[in-house]
Design an enzyme around this catalytic site. Structure first.
Site, PDB file in Angstrom:
ATOM      1  N   SER A  65       0.795  -1.234   0.000  1.00  0.00           N
ATOM      2  CA  SER A  65       0.000   0.000   0.000  1.00  0.00           C
ATOM      3  C   SER A  65       0.824   1.279   0.000  1.00  0.00           C
ATOM      4  O   SER A  65       0.259   2.354  -0.177  1.00  0.00           O
ATOM      5  CB  SER A  65      -0.929   0.020   1.211  1.00  0.00           C
ATOM      6  OG  SER A  65      -2.029  -0.812   0.946  1.00  0.00           O
ATOM      7  N   LYS A  68       0.331   3.417  -2.945  1.00  0.00           N
ATOM      8  CA  LYS A  68      -0.864   4.272  -3.094  1.00  0.00           C
ATOM      9  C   LYS A  68      -0.508   5.761  -3.051  1.00  0.00           C
ATOM     10  O   LYS A  68      -1.226   6.595  -3.613  1.00  0.00           O
ATOM     11  CB  LYS A  68      -1.887   3.930  -2.004  1.00  0.00           C
ATOM     12  CG  LYS A  68      -2.430   2.504  -2.144  1.00  0.00           C
ATOM     13  CD  LYS A  68      -3.242   2.060  -0.921  1.00  0.00           C
ATOM     14  CE  LYS A  68      -3.730   0.619  -1.100  1.00  0.00           C
ATOM     15  NZ  LYS A  68      -4.416   0.099   0.093  1.00  0.00           N
ATOM     16  N   TYR A 192      -3.859  -2.263 -10.226  1.00  0.00           N
ATOM     17  CA  TYR A 192      -3.754  -2.166  -8.764  1.00  0.00           C
ATOM     18  C   TYR A 192      -2.896  -3.294  -8.175  1.00  0.00           C
ATOM     19  O   TYR A 192      -1.998  -3.051  -7.364  1.00  0.00           O
ATOM     20  CB  TYR A 192      -5.162  -2.171  -8.138  1.00  0.00           C
ATOM     21  CG  TYR A 192      -5.145  -2.219  -6.633  1.00  0.00           C
ATOM     22  CD1 TYR A 192      -4.867  -1.079  -5.886  1.00  0.00           C
ATOM     23  CD2 TYR A 192      -5.374  -3.418  -5.951  1.00  0.00           C
ATOM     24  CE1 TYR A 192      -4.820  -1.128  -4.495  1.00  0.00           C
ATOM     25  CE2 TYR A 192      -5.335  -3.468  -4.558  1.00  0.00           C
ATOM     26  CZ  TYR A 192      -5.068  -2.330  -3.842  1.00  0.00           C
ATOM     27  OH  TYR A 192      -5.010  -2.372  -2.468  1.00  0.00           O
ATOM     28  N   TYR A 244      -4.735   3.352   8.109  1.00  0.00           N
ATOM     29  CA  TYR A 244      -6.077   2.786   8.315  1.00  0.00           C
ATOM     30  C   TYR A 244      -6.605   3.146   9.703  1.00  0.00           C
ATOM     31  O   TYR A 244      -6.496   4.293  10.119  1.00  0.00           O
ATOM     32  CB  TYR A 244      -6.067   1.263   8.098  1.00  0.00           C
ATOM     33  CG  TYR A 244      -5.276   0.872   6.893  1.00  0.00           C
ATOM     34  CD1 TYR A 244      -5.689   1.290   5.629  1.00  0.00           C
ATOM     35  CD2 TYR A 244      -4.108   0.139   6.980  1.00  0.00           C
ATOM     36  CE1 TYR A 244      -4.970   0.959   4.503  1.00  0.00           C
ATOM     37  CE2 TYR A 244      -3.375  -0.191   5.852  1.00  0.00           C
ATOM     38  CZ  TYR A 244      -3.819   0.223   4.620  1.00  0.00           C
ATOM     39  OH  TYR A 244      -3.114  -0.088   3.518  1.00  0.00           O
ATOM     40  N   VAL A 262       1.170  -3.714   3.857  1.00  0.00           N
ATOM     41  CA  VAL A 262       1.160  -5.000   4.558  1.00  0.00           C
ATOM     42  C   VAL A 262       2.411  -5.845   4.293  1.00  0.00           C
ATOM     43  O   VAL A 262       2.579  -6.900   4.894  1.00  0.00           O
ATOM     44  CB  VAL A 262      -0.125  -5.822   4.277  1.00  0.00           C
ATOM     45  CG1 VAL A 262      -1.361  -5.148   4.843  1.00  0.00           C
ATOM     46  CG2 VAL A 262      -0.275  -6.137   2.802  1.00  0.00           C
TER      47      VAL A 262
HETATM   48  N1  GLU Z   1      -2.252  -5.185  -1.820  1.00  0.00           N
HETATM   49  C1  GLU Z   1      -2.839  -5.115  -0.520  1.00  0.00           C
HETATM   50  C2  GLU Z   1      -4.326  -5.357  -0.622  1.00  0.00           C
HETATM   51  O1  GLU Z   1      -4.938  -4.850  -1.522  1.00  0.00           O
HETATM   52  C3  GLU Z   1      -2.549  -3.780   0.068  1.00  0.00           C
HETATM   53  C4  GLU Z   1      -2.947  -3.662   1.503  1.00  0.00           C
HETATM   54  C5  GLU Z   1      -1.936  -2.930   2.326  1.00  0.00           C
HETATM   55  O2  GLU Z   1      -0.747  -2.936   2.046  1.00  0.00           O
HETATM   56  O3  GLU Z   1      -2.334  -2.333   3.323  1.00  0.00           O
HETATM   57  O4  GLU Z   1      -4.903  -6.049   0.159  1.00  0.00           O
END
Ligand code: GLU
Length: 309
Positions: A65, A68, A192, A244, A262
């Site tokens: 993430s 992003k 994505y 989050y 993650v």
């Molecule tokens: N590729 C992960 C997902 O879409 C990203 C989540 C993350 O890194 O927080 O679940």
């Protein structure tokens, strides 16, 4: 008095080291489940080109993430403020992959850093183009910032995430049902999943974040990549939404904008000062690197870096 940043980094590393291996490696993406939880690296990049590193700073990991942040910058550059028709900028207080708010909020995700919002942002970045061209644009942007053409996608991770991507598919179909998707579900998710599977080291990631410390200007190339007000707003979103339902805790403890993934990486931005990347795969319950957050808290404290000073 000038602060010895190399010493601050080394101290933060040493303080966090005894916690190495704590937390839980993400296992809902099978290719991430086998990563050794004992990895721990840190890198600090300064606008004048100075780098300080500790531990496994040059081992590539799945940025997940953290990607992003880069797609948000690129989407704002491409479609401007109209991005906010598709995604909000409020903290969600929910898990990274939560679907509950999408129902009551008519398919408009809370912010670009939760999964649904990142998928909506990627959808806008595609802007009618072929998915492969968009992923090339993302890679070219990150490689140029890192000053390293070696940055690439880990295709095993991308495949693994796609194979097990029922949750992200649900989010995307749900947004589609509300008319908040401009491309076919699989086109958007194809980009994505690959952007999340980009592999980078802490050294590369810290360098790649520098433009956000400099009001959108890459200090290495001198290019103005996003307008200053947009860079500040990206930092504001990272501060409020980067972790989050753990974003408040991170802001409280570290006091700097950050984005976790993650894979165990965190990119942290100290405006006007420098960019710090940390990686350790064990995650806390909210999906933020447990050791990484400890290390950043101590580094920011020792360096005296905070957006609230
Ligand atoms: N590729 C992960 C997902 O879409 C990203 C989540 C993350 O890194 O927080 O679940």
């Amino acid at each position: 008095m000038t602060v010895d940043l190399a010493r601050c980094l080394a101290e933060a590393y040493d303080i966090a080291l005894p916690h190495r291996g704590q937390g839980k490696v993400a296992d809902y993406i099978p290719a991430l489940a086998c990563v050794d939880p004992n990895h721990f690296g840190m890198a600090l990049a300064l606008p004048d080109g100075t780098m300080h590193v500790a531990g496994d700073a040059d081992t590539p990991f799945s940025i997940q993430s953290v990607s992003k942040v880069f797609t948000l910058a690129l989407a704002l550059r491409r479609v401007g403020s109209s991005l906010w028709d598709s995604v909000g900028r409020e903290p969600s207080g929910s898990a990274f992959n939560s679907i509950v708010q999408l129902e009551t909020e008519h398919g408009i995700p809370r912010n670009p850093l939760i999964n649904a919002g990142a998928i909506a942002t990627t959808d806008r970045l595609i802007d009618g183009r072929d998915g492969d061209a968009v992923i090339e644009e993302i890679l070219a942007f990150i490689r140029a910032r890192a000053g390293d053409e070696g940055v690439d996608i880990d295709l095993d991770v991308a495949f693994s995430e796609s194979e097990t991507g029922a949750r992200n598919r649900s989010l995307t179909h749900f947004m589609d049902a509300f008319g908040n998707l401009r491309h076919p579900v699989e086109t958007t998710l194809g980009v994505y999943f690959r952007q999340c599977a980009i592999a980078m080291s802490c050294t590369q990631l810290a360098k790649a974040g520098l433009f956000l410390t400099m009001d959108g200007r890459d200090p290495r190339t001198g290019e103005q990549l996003v307008e200053p007000h947009r860079a500040r707003r990206i930092n504001a979103i990272m501060m409020l939404c980067g972790h989050y339902d753990n974003s408040g805790e991170f802001a409280f403890r570290v006091g700097l904008p950050g984005k976790s993934g993650v894979g165990g990486g965190i990119l942290c931005i100290a405006p006007g000062q420098g960019s710090i990347a940390v990686w350790s795969p064990g995650l806390n319950e909210a999906g933020t690197s447990l050791v990484g957050a400890i290390a950043l808290e101590h580094f920011a404290y020792a360096a005296g870096w905070s957006v609230f000073d």
